[in-house]
Design an enzyme around this catalytic site. Structure first.
Site, mmCIF file in Angstrom:
data_model
loop_
_atom_site.group_PDB
_atom_site.id
_atom_site.type_symbol
_atom_site.label_atom_id
_atom_site.label_comp_id
_atom_site.label_asym_id
_atom_site.label_seq_id
_atom_site.Cartn_x
_atom_site.Cartn_y
_atom_site.Cartn_z
ATOM 1 N N ARG A 121 -4.711 -7.763 -17.624
ATOM 2 C CA ARG A 121 -6.010 -7.184 -17.283
ATOM 3 C C ARG A 121 -5.811 -6.174 -16.142
ATOM 4 O O ARG A 121 -5.286 -6.527 -15.088
ATOM 5 C CB ARG A 121 -6.895 -8.337 -16.817
ATOM 6 C CG ARG A 121 -8.361 -8.147 -16.823
ATOM 7 C CD ARG A 121 -9.053 -9.481 -16.963
ATOM 8 N NE ARG A 121 -8.937 -9.893 -18.354
ATOM 9 C CZ ARG A 121 -9.717 -9.436 -19.345
ATOM 10 N NH1 ARG A 121 -10.675 -8.580 -19.090
ATOM 11 N NH2 ARG A 121 -9.548 -9.851 -20.567
ATOM 12 N N LYS A 168 -6.620 -4.217 -23.565
ATOM 13 C CA LYS A 168 -7.328 -4.241 -24.855
ATOM 14 C C LYS A 168 -6.289 -4.022 -25.959
ATOM 15 O O LYS A 168 -5.388 -4.832 -26.114
ATOM 16 C CB LYS A 168 -8.447 -3.194 -24.850
ATOM 17 C CG LYS A 168 -9.528 -3.474 -23.792
ATOM 18 C CD LYS A 168 -10.716 -2.573 -23.944
ATOM 19 C CE LYS A 168 -11.847 -2.930 -23.011
ATOM 20 N NZ LYS A 168 -11.759 -2.309 -21.680
ATOM 21 N N ASP A 212 -11.989 8.382 -21.480
ATOM 22 C CA ASP A 212 -11.827 6.960 -21.155
ATOM 23 C C ASP A 212 -11.475 6.275 -22.478
ATOM 24 O O ASP A 212 -12.344 5.994 -23.297
ATOM 25 C CB ASP A 212 -13.122 6.403 -20.567
ATOM 26 C CG ASP A 212 -13.041 4.900 -20.322
ATOM 27 O OD1 ASP A 212 -12.065 4.272 -20.789
ATOM 28 O OD2 ASP A 212 -13.948 4.342 -19.682
ATOM 29 N N GLU A 266 0.836 -1.205 0.000
ATOM 30 C CA GLU A 266 0.000 0.000 0.000
ATOM 31 C C GLU A 266 0.863 1.244 0.000
ATOM 32 O O GLU A 266 1.852 1.327 0.737
ATOM 33 C CB GLU A 266 -0.892 0.039 1.245
ATOM 34 C CG GLU A 266 -2.158 -0.767 1.106
ATOM 35 C CD GLU A 266 -2.051 -2.091 1.814
ATOM 36 O OE1 GLU A 266 -0.938 -2.661 1.823
ATOM 37 O OE2 GLU A 266 -3.075 -2.538 2.355
HETATM 38 N N1 DSN Z 1 -16.017 -4.897 -21.130
HETATM 39 C C1 DSN Z 1 -15.340 -3.923 -21.970
HETATM 40 C C2 DSN Z 1 -15.704 -4.063 -23.400
HETATM 41 O O1 DSN Z 1 -15.853 -5.185 -23.836
HETATM 42 O O2 DSN Z 1 -15.788 -3.081 -24.109
HETATM 43 C C3 DSN Z 1 -15.534 -2.545 -21.497
HETATM 44 O O3 DSN Z 1 -15.121 -2.485 -20.195
#
Ligand code: DSN
Length: 457
Positions: free
Chosen positions: A251, A245, A215, A47
């Site tokens: 993740r 992504k 975002d 922390e």
């Molecule tokens: N679950 C994600 C998506 O598939 O776009 C967004 O957080």
């Protein structure tokens, strides 16, 4: 030790190997990212934050050598501090940010921390409507944030762009504290400059600072790869993202901000955009999270290091090229695409308009041949969230496997064949009657998929 879990991991590896991942928010990590994530760093509590005292340049060697005082609540941080510093400094370099907080466990946590840092309960936040491609954490009534803050939704125009006129109208009608540009189903490039000008106008009208937040979870890898504009270069104060992504990391979540970089324990007597980096640090820990996941932070550092390499620019470019080729192949086969195509990695198909079938049935049928995507609501969808008329797909994962234009044609072809089988029944429960036809396509998918290895194999 024998455990069912390992059998299931093996089965999932096989599923990933033999099928094609078309969910636009998924990707395949490298061996190095996987190794960092599965490391003994998971054993450590830490922390608090590392410090950058005396470090004046983002030099990996110096950052990974220095042993500095820190702001932690447990001992034994000598290596952890250096790993987290590497992750922070690489994120700042990738996105030209003044500051990065690498501790959010997810994109949802990152978003909540920003709201918590800047807004007071009841404050107005302008964000994209979930039904138009926004995200749950941008004010859906089922979330905790929506109970605390007052989200005012804006939408998209019929051609699939952000409705800038509506954003401006709402920003000048409501005393807002934050404007959020972000989405999980949007295929255009936002005009960040225009939103920034709207913010300035609204700020003047309401007589206080308004935070501009992006975002960029879906397109962070495209920004890092230089094929998508970076909102932080257009007056945005903060940018959140997930790291798994298009960015191709583990993740997790990440927050980049602009402003003065102070020690994370500096007392902030007044909220100001200048102090945003410190306010965000405090909002992540102790505001909304406890112990950071340092094994995941190490994997983030590795992924950011990979994204800084020249290869990653090529990867980002190919994601978009593949998405546009796939969009073209689909249009040529009668599919109706939301917005008429794509400028990024993502495609939204109106399958009801295209083939008279709903998104859920089509998702299920494609799963039967090893093509994974998700049913997705379209703006004004009459089928609701559980039986929408659309599906969403994208190219980050298949591009990681090395696929190109030729394979995009193949995928469009399989998708047309599956849609035509679905048309014969229109009843999801009867799909098994066409097993033989699906199996034939499944074998073709498997053969091609197996020729493009997962990066971890
Ligand atoms: N679950 C994600 C998506 O598939 O776009 C967004 O957080």
């Amino acid at each position: 030790m024998e455990d069912y879990v390992f059998d299931l991991i093996e089965q999932e590896t096989k599923r990933q190997r033999e099928g094609l991942e078309l969910i636009p928010s998924e990707n395949y990590v490298s061996k190095a990212v996987l190794k960092a994530m599965g490391s003994v760093l998971t054993n450590k509590y830490s922390e608090g934050y590392p410090s950058f005292e005396g470090i004046t340049s983002w030099d990996d060697k110096k950052i990974s050598n220095e042993i500095l005082p820190n702001y932690r609540y447990y001992g034994g941080q000598v290596n952890i501090d250096r790993v987290e510093r590497l992750a922070i400094s690489r994120a700042c370099r990738l996105f030209n940010a003044d500051h990065a907080n690498v501790q959010p466990h997810s994109g949802a946590n990152a978003n909540e921390a920003v709201y918590f840092a800047w807004c007071e309960p009841g404050d107005n936040i302008l964000a994209m409507n979930l039904g138009h491609g926004g995200h749950l954490t941008h004010g859906s009534p089922v979330t905790r944030s929506a109970r605390i803050y007052n989200f005012i939704p804006y939408g998209t125009t019929p051609d699939g762009d952000l409705d800038y006129g509506e954003i401006e109208k709402l920003a000048l009608k409501n005393d807002i504290k934050l404007i959020l540009v972000g989405y999980s189903a949007f295929m255009k490039i936002p005009d960040f400059k225009r939103v920034s000008e709207i913010r300035d106008k609204a700020s003047k009208k309401w007589g206080h600072e308004i935070c501009l937040m992006a975002d960029m979870a879906h397109v962070a890898g495209l920004i890092a790869g230089g094929v998508h504009p970076n909102p932080l270069e257009f007056g945005f104060n903060v940018m959140t993202t997930t790291t798994h992504k298009t960015l191709r990391g583990p993740r997790g979540g990440l927050i980049m901000s602009m402003g003065k970089v102070n020690s994370p324990i500096k007392k902030i007597s007044e909220k100001s955009l200048d102090n945003l980096p410190t306010m965000i640090d405090k909002a992540v820990f102790p505001g909304t999270q406890g112990g950071p996941l340092e094994h995941v932070i190490a994997a983030k550092a590795v992924a950011f290091g990979e994204a800084l390499l020249p290869d990653f620019k090529e990867y980002a470019k190919k994601i978009v090229e593949n998405a546009q080729a796939l969009a073209k192949g689909l249009i040529n086969r009668g599919f109706v695409l939301q917005g008429g195509g794509t400028d990024n990695h993502l495609i939204l198909i109106d399958v009801m308009k295209s083939y008279g079938i709903d998104g859920k049935m089509y998702e299920k049928a494609l799963d039967m041949v090893g093509l994974t995507l998700n049913a997705n609501a379209l703006p004004g969808d009459t089928g609701g969230a559980f039986r929408p008329n659309g599906v969403r797909l994208g190219t980050p994962a298949i591009t990681t496997r090395g696929m190109g234009i030729k394979e995009m044609e193949k995928i469009a072809d399989w998708m047309e064949r599956v849609a035509k089988i679905c048309q014969k029944t229109k009843d999801e429960n009867e799909l098994d009657d066409y097993k033989e036809e699906f199996d034939k396509i499944r074998n073709e998918v498997k053969n091609i998929a197996s020729a493009f290895k997962l990066p971890t194999e």
